[in-house]
Design an enzyme around this catalytic site. Structure first.
Site, mmCIF file in Angstrom:
data_model
loop_
_atom_site.group_PDB
_atom_site.id
_atom_site.type_symbol
_atom_site.label_atom_id
_atom_site.label_comp_id
_atom_site.label_asym_id
_atom_site.label_seq_id
_atom_site.Cartn_x
_atom_site.Cartn_y
_atom_site.Cartn_z
ATOM 1 N N VAL A 1 44.611 36.046 14.752
ATOM 2 C CA VAL A 1 45.901 35.445 14.389
ATOM 3 C C VAL A 1 47.028 36.087 15.196
ATOM 4 C CG1 VAL A 1 47.564 35.087 12.512
ATOM 5 C CG2 VAL A 1 45.119 34.772 12.077
ATOM 6 N N SER B 1 43.054 50.516 18.519
ATOM 7 C CA SER B 1 43.766 49.797 19.591
ATOM 8 C C SER B 1 44.965 50.563 20.128
ATOM 9 C CB SER B 1 44.271 48.444 19.064
ATOM 10 O OG SER B 1 43.207 47.706 18.540
ATOM 11 N N ARG C 1 50.409 36.398 -2.309
ATOM 12 C CA ARG C 1 50.608 34.961 -2.555
ATOM 13 C C ARG C 1 50.751 34.599 -4.022
ATOM 14 N NH1 ARG C 1 45.624 33.449 1.246
ATOM 15 N NH2 ARG C 1 46.560 33.862 3.281
ATOM 16 N N CYS D 1 44.908 29.318 5.058
ATOM 17 C CA CYS D 1 44.879 28.299 6.130
ATOM 18 C C CYS D 1 44.324 26.953 5.661
ATOM 19 C CB CYS D 1 44.075 28.813 7.317
ATOM 20 S SG CYS D 1 42.617 29.739 6.864
ATOM 21 N N GLN E 1 34.997 24.756 6.665
ATOM 22 C CA GLN E 1 35.820 25.818 7.243
ATOM 23 C C GLN E 1 35.146 26.515 8.426
ATOM 24 O OE1 GLN E 1 37.567 26.747 2.829
ATOM 25 N NE2 GLN E 1 37.658 28.447 4.266
ATOM 26 N N SER F 1 36.182 31.198 12.485
ATOM 27 C CA SER F 1 37.319 32.052 12.845
ATOM 28 C C SER F 1 38.198 32.333 11.634
ATOM 29 C CB SER F 1 38.134 31.446 13.983
ATOM 30 O OG SER F 1 38.584 30.158 13.631
ATOM 31 N N LYS G 1 42.229 29.712 -4.537
ATOM 32 C CA LYS G 1 43.477 29.689 -3.753
ATOM 33 C C LYS G 1 43.971 28.254 -3.567
ATOM 34 C CE LYS G 1 42.141 33.651 -0.942
ATOM 35 N NZ LYS G 1 41.573 33.996 0.368
ATOM 36 N N HIS H 1 39.788 23.974 10.635
ATOM 37 C CA HIS H 1 39.333 23.705 9.271
ATOM 38 C C HIS H 1 39.510 22.214 8.976
ATOM 39 C CE1 HIS H 1 38.816 27.855 8.598
ATOM 40 N NE2 HIS H 1 39.812 28.119 7.765
ATOM 41 N N ASN I 1 43.108 26.393 12.252
ATOM 42 C CA ASN I 1 43.357 27.376 11.197
ATOM 43 C C ASN I 1 44.104 28.603 11.694
ATOM 44 O OD1 ASN I 1 40.522 27.374 12.307
ATOM 45 N ND2 ASN I 1 40.570 29.462 11.528
HETATM 46 P P1 NAP Z 1 40.933 39.838 12.898
HETATM 47 O O1 NAP Z 1 40.698 39.021 14.103
HETATM 48 O O2 NAP Z 1 39.797 40.576 12.310
HETATM 49 O O3 NAP Z 1 42.126 40.877 13.250
HETATM 50 C C1 NAP Z 1 42.503 41.892 12.352
HETATM 51 C C2 NAP Z 1 43.717 42.634 12.894
HETATM 52 O O4 NAP Z 1 44.136 43.588 11.915
HETATM 53 C C3 NAP Z 1 43.448 43.424 14.172
HETATM 54 O O5 NAP Z 1 44.614 43.450 14.953
HETATM 55 C C4 NAP Z 1 43.149 44.831 13.635
HETATM 56 O O6 NAP Z 1 43.433 45.861 14.573
HETATM 57 C C5 NAP Z 1 44.156 44.887 12.514
HETATM 58 N N1 NAP Z 1 43.757 45.891 11.517
HETATM 59 C C6 NAP Z 1 42.602 45.948 10.815
HETATM 60 N N2 NAP Z 1 42.597 47.033 10.018
HETATM 61 C C7 NAP Z 1 43.763 47.676 10.223
HETATM 62 C C8 NAP Z 1 44.340 48.864 9.712
HETATM 63 N N3 NAP Z 1 43.742 49.619 8.785
HETATM 64 N N4 NAP Z 1 45.572 49.229 10.166
HETATM 65 C C9 NAP Z 1 46.212 48.494 11.093
HETATM 66 N N5 NAP Z 1 45.709 47.360 11.637
HETATM 67 C C10 NAP Z 1 44.497 46.950 11.195
HETATM 68 O O7 NAP Z 1 41.533 38.963 11.671
HETATM 69 P P2 NAP Z 1 42.418 37.616 11.753
HETATM 70 O O8 NAP Z 1 41.553 36.436 11.676
HETATM 71 O O9 NAP Z 1 43.424 37.739 12.846
HETATM 72 O O10 NAP Z 1 43.141 37.670 10.321
HETATM 73 C C11 NAP Z 1 44.191 38.563 10.066
HETATM 74 C C12 NAP Z 1 44.857 38.247 8.736
HETATM 75 O O11 NAP Z 1 45.341 36.904 8.745
HETATM 76 C C13 NAP Z 1 43.947 38.350 7.517
HETATM 77 O O12 NAP Z 1 44.712 38.855 6.446
HETATM 78 C C14 NAP Z 1 43.550 36.924 7.231
HETATM 79 O O13 NAP Z 1 43.263 36.696 5.875
HETATM 80 C C15 NAP Z 1 44.832 36.194 7.625
HETATM 81 N N6 NAP Z 1 44.598 34.806 8.008
HETATM 82 C C16 NAP Z 1 43.633 34.494 8.887
HETATM 83 C C17 NAP Z 1 43.430 33.172 9.216
HETATM 84 C C18 NAP Z 1 42.324 32.777 10.142
HETATM 85 O O14 NAP Z 1 42.062 31.545 10.239
HETATM 86 N N7 NAP Z 1 41.674 33.694 10.815
HETATM 87 C C19 NAP Z 1 44.237 32.187 8.703
HETATM 88 C C20 NAP Z 1 45.230 32.540 7.801
HETATM 89 C C21 NAP Z 1 45.412 33.855 7.474
HETATM 90 P P3 NAP Z 1 42.278 46.458 15.532
HETATM 91 O O15 NAP Z 1 42.043 45.404 16.603
HETATM 92 O O16 NAP Z 1 42.883 47.687 16.067
HETATM 93 O O17 NAP Z 1 41.056 46.687 14.685
#
Ligand code: NAP
Length: 379
Positions: A15, A41, A107, A141, A168, A171, A238, A267, A358
Site C-alpha cells: 500500500v 528497511s 475503524r 478495501c 478477494q 495482495s 467488517k 477485489h 484493492n
Molecule cells: P505489506 O506489504 O506487508 O507492508 C507492510 C508495511 O508495514 C511495510 O512497509 C513494513 O515495513 C511496515 N511494517 C511492518 N511492521 C512494522 C513495524 N513494527 N514498524 C514499522 N513498520 C512496520 O502490507 P500492505 O498490504 O501494504 O498493508 C499495510 C496496511 O494496509 C495493513 O494494515 C493492511 O490491513 C492495510 N490495507 C491493506 C490493503 C491491501 O489490499 N493490501 C487494503 C487496505 C488496507 P518493512 O518493509 O520494513 O517490513
C-alpha cells in the site's frame, strides 16, 4: 492548495508503494516527505520525483521515533498493520499530526470517523474538532469497493439490506500473500494432469499465509474466524459494521461471504441489494453514470437503452465486463452485470458485480483523497 509536510508509515509495503506512486502521479503539493518502516528497511533509499519535489528519501525506523521527532509533520498516512497503528497513531496525533489510518485498528471506535472520500467527507471534521482524536480511519478495501455505488443508490431508493459474496485478491494479505500465490503457482504449474485428476501436484508448497493452497484453488473464507460462534470471519463482520458507519445506516442488514481467490490484485464483489423503493437496472445505470468514482462496464447496458439519445449512456465509458485485471492500476470502482433481482415479486432488488484495485482505490487513493480534505481544514 497549501503544501503539506507528509509522513508515510509502511512506505516500503504494497500500500505504501502505491501511495508514493499516486502522490507522484498527482504532483501532490508536498513541502516535506518522510518515510517510515520497520528496522529491516532503515536507510533504504526511495527516489521520489514529481514537479513538487524530487529527492532521494531515506527510510526511517518508526520504532526510534517519538512525539518530538514527528511533530514537524502535518499529516501521517499509516499502512503498517493494526498493531503498529494502535501503538503509534496516538503518538503522532498527540504531537499535533493528523493521522489517516489504513489498518483496522480504529475503524470501529465510535470516536474516530471512518470515511470514504466521495461518500461521507464531512465526517472528517469529528477528528479535527476540539476534543477530536486527530485520527481518521480508512475502510477495509472490500467495503470500499461497494460504498460509492450503494451510497448513491441509497440517496435515491433507501437501502434496506445487502447480501454480498467477495472474491478477494491475495495482495489484500500484503506482500506475503503475493509471494505465496507466486511460489505455489510456479511450482505446481507443470503438473496439470495431477491437478486435474487428483487435486494435487508435485511439488506442492505447504500453505503458510493462507489455510490451504491458494494457487489453482478457491478458499471459502478470508480473514480470521470470530470467537463468537457466529461462524463469520472478521472480514465479513467488517462489511456489515463499516457499511453501517460510513452510510450512517445503523440498522442496515448485511450478510457477507468473503472468499480468497488466486488473483494478485483486484477485489471483486457480487452484490444483491434491496431497497425500500422500486428501481430498475436502467435507473441504476442512469444514476451511476453520473456518480463520482464509479465506472460502468456493462456490456448489456444497451438492452435498457433503445432510443438514439440514450446511446451515449449505453456505450460509455467501456464495453468490457468488470474484472480484476481491468481494475488494476485504475482509480474507479467498476460495476457491471446489473440485473433486476428475479427472486423477488417486486422491483426493489438488484444484483450487480463490482471490482476495484484493492491497493489503489481500496486503500492508497482514498487515503490521499482524505489528506486533501484534511488540508482544506488545516489551511
Ligand atoms: P505489506 O506489504 O506487508 O507492508 C507492510 C508495511 O508495514 C511495510 O512497509 C513494513 O515495513 C511496515 N511494517 C511492518 N511492521 C512494522 C513495524 N513494527 N514498524 C514499522 N513498520 C512496520 O502490507 P500492505 O498490504 O501494504 O498493508 C499495510 C496496511 O494496509 C495493513 O494494515 C493492511 O490491513 C492495510 N490495507 C491493506 C490493503 C491491501 O489490499 N493490501 C487494503 C487496505 C488496507 P518493512 O518493509 O520494513 O517490513
Amino acid at each position: 492548495m497549501k503544501k503539506v509536510r507528509l509522513g508515510i508509515i509502511g512506505a516500503t509495503g504494497l500500500v505504501g508503494t502505491i501511495i508514493l506512486r499516486i502522490l507522484q502521479e498527482q504532483n501532490f503539493p508536498i513541502q516535506d516527505l518522510r518515510l517510515f518502516a520497520s528496522a529491516n528497511s532503515t536507510d533504504r533509499i526511495i527516489h521520489y520525483a514529481s514537479s513538487q519535489l524530487e529527492k532521494d528519501l531515506r527510510v526511517e525506523d518508526l520504532n526510534t521515533q517519538n512525539a518530538d521527532t514527528v511533530k514537524n509533520l502535518d499529516i501521517a498516512i499509516f499502512s503498517a498493520g493494526a498493531t503498529v497503528s494502535k501503538k503509534w497513531a496516538p503518538v503522532f496525533a498527540q504531537a499535533g499530526v493528523v493521522v489517516i489510518d489504513n489498518s483496522s485498528a480504529w475503524r470501529s471506535d465510535p470516536r474516530i470517523p471512518l470515511v470514504v472520500s466521495e461518500v461521507n467527507p464531512k465526517d472528517v471534521r469529528w477528528a479535527l474538532a476540539t476534543g477530536g482524536k486527530h485520527i481518521i480511519a480508512n475502510p477495509n478495501c472490500t467495503t470500499m469497493a461497494m460504498m460509492p455505488i450503494l451510497a448513491t443508490l441509497n440517496q435515491h431508493y433507501k437501502l434496506n439490506s445487502i447480501i454480498v459474496s467477495t472474491y478477494q485478491a491475495v495482495s489484500g494479505a500484503g506482500q506475503k500473500g503475493v509471494n505465496e500465490l507466486a511460489s505455489q503457482a510456479e511450482s505446481m504449474l507443470n503438473d496439470g494432469v495431477n491437478l486435474l485428476l487428483k487435486g494435487t501436484a508435485f511439488p506442492m508448497i505447504k500453505p503458510d499465509v493462507f489455510a490451504a493452497p491458494i494457487a489453482f484453488n478457491v478458499l471459502p473464507y478470508a480473514g480470521n474466524f470470530l470467537e463468537d460462534n457466529s461462524g463469520e470471519t472478521d472480514e465479513e463482520r467488517k462489511l456489515r459494521d463499516e457499511s453501517r458507519k460510513i452510510l450512517h445506516l445503523a440498522k442496515l442488514k448485511v450478510a457477507g461471504t468473503c472468499v480468497r481467490v488466486p488473483v494478485f490484485t483486484g477485489h471483486s464483489l457480487s452484490v444483491n441489494a434491496v431497497f425500500q423503493n422500486n428501481l430498475t437496472p436502467r435507473d441504476v445505470i442512469e444514476i451511476l453514470t453520473k456518480t463520482s468514482g464509479v465506472s460502468l462496464t456493462n456490456r448489456l447496458t444497451s438492452r435498457y437503452f433503445t432510443r438514439a439519445q440514450d446511446m451515449d449512456i449505453a456505450t460509455s465509458p467501456a464495453s468490457a465486463f468488470p474484472t480484476p485485471l481491468l481494475a488494476v492500476g485504475h482509480d474507479p470502482v467498476y460495476i457491471g452485470r446489473i440485473r433486476q433481482d428475479l427472486s423477488r415479486n417486486d422491483q426493489k432488488g438488484i444484483n450487480f458485480f463490482a471490482v476495484c484495485d484493492n491497493l489503489r482505490k481500496g486503500a492508497a487513493l482514498n487515503a490521499i483523497e482524505l489528506a486533501k480534505i484534511v488540508m482544506k481544514y488545516l489551511s
